[in-house]
Scaffold this motif. Structure first.
Motif, short mmCIF file in Angstrom:
data_model
loop_
_atom_site.label_atom_id
_atom_site.label_comp_id
_atom_site.label_asym_id
_atom_site.label_seq_id
_atom_site.Cartn_x
_atom_site.Cartn_y
_atom_site.Cartn_z
N SER A 28 1.03 -1.00 0.60
CA SER A 28 0.01 -0.05 0.01
C SER A 28 1.18 1.26 0.10
O SER A 28 2.32 1.04 0.43
CB SER A 28 -0.55 0.30 1.63
N ASN A 36 -4.47 0.73 -2.37
CA ASN A 36 -4.69 -0.36 -1.69
C ASN A 36 -4.08 -2.20 -2.59
O ASN A 36 -4.52 -2.12 -3.81
CB ASN A 36 -5.15 -0.81 -0.29
N SER A 37 -3.01 -3.29 -2.16
CA SER A 37 -3.59 -4.41 -2.90
C SER A 37 -2.50 -3.88 -4.31
O SER A 37 -3.70 -4.21 -6.01
CB SER A 37 -4.63 -4.84 -3.18
N ASP A 42 0.19 -0.98 -11.78
CA ASP A 42 -0.41 0.76 -11.07
C ASP A 42 0.94 1.68 -11.31
O ASP A 42 1.28 2.45 -10.95
CB ASP A 42 -0.22 0.45 -9.50
N LYS A 57 -0.59 -3.29 -7.84
CA LYS A 57 -0.72 -4.09 -8.36
C LYS A 57 1.52 -3.50 -9.61
O LYS A 57 0.99 -3.07 -9.89
CB LYS A 57 -0.86 -4.70 -10.04
N ARG A 67 -9.72 -1.53 -4.87
CA ARG A 67 -8.67 -0.55 -4.67
C ARG A 67 -7.34 0.18 -3.67
O ARG A 67 -6.94 0.45 -2.81
CB ARG A 67 -7.12 -1.33 -5.43
#
Length: 124
Positions: A17, A84-85, A90, A87, A67
């Protein structure tokens, strides 16, 4: 005029995060729709999320729904993007922007003011 300064980017592992912050100064901050966009090398600038002046309405891109969360603190002229979460996809430079026209919140052309961007890198 509105000045926007982003912070909070960095390197994080997938699944981790980050919280991005955008400090706004200049003209009345509360009269604008605030948005976050991102851009990766070789790609066009992409809409991430936006929030209304009151903070009561938000919009998020399908790729980040569930997310990422955008929020606004008008008392302190701040906009936040909680991610959050995360990848690897991103990974991008994230920009804060102010829109004084309303309309389609996901259109970069409607945003008059932009920050300098903050790099987010997600490692796999």
């Amino acid at each position: 005029q509105v000045q926007l300064v982003e912070s909070g980017g960095g390197l994080v592992q997938a699944g981790g995060s980050l919280r991005l912050s955008c400090a706004a100064s200049g003209r009345t901050f509360s009269s604008y729709v605030m948005g976050w966009f991102r851009q990766s090398p070789g790609k066009e600038r992409e809409f991430v999320a936006a929030v209304s002046r009151s903070g009561g309405s938000t919009l998020a891109a399908d790729s980040v729904k569930g997310r990422f969360t955008i929020s606004v603190d008008n008392a302190n002229n701040m906009v936040y993007l909680q991610m959050n979460s995360l990848k690897p996809e991103d990974t991008a430079v994230y920009y804060c922007a102010a829109n004084k026209y309303g309309g389609s919140w996901s259109r970069p052309a409607l945003y008059s003011y932009w920050g300098q961007g903050t790099q987010v890198t997600v490692s796999s």
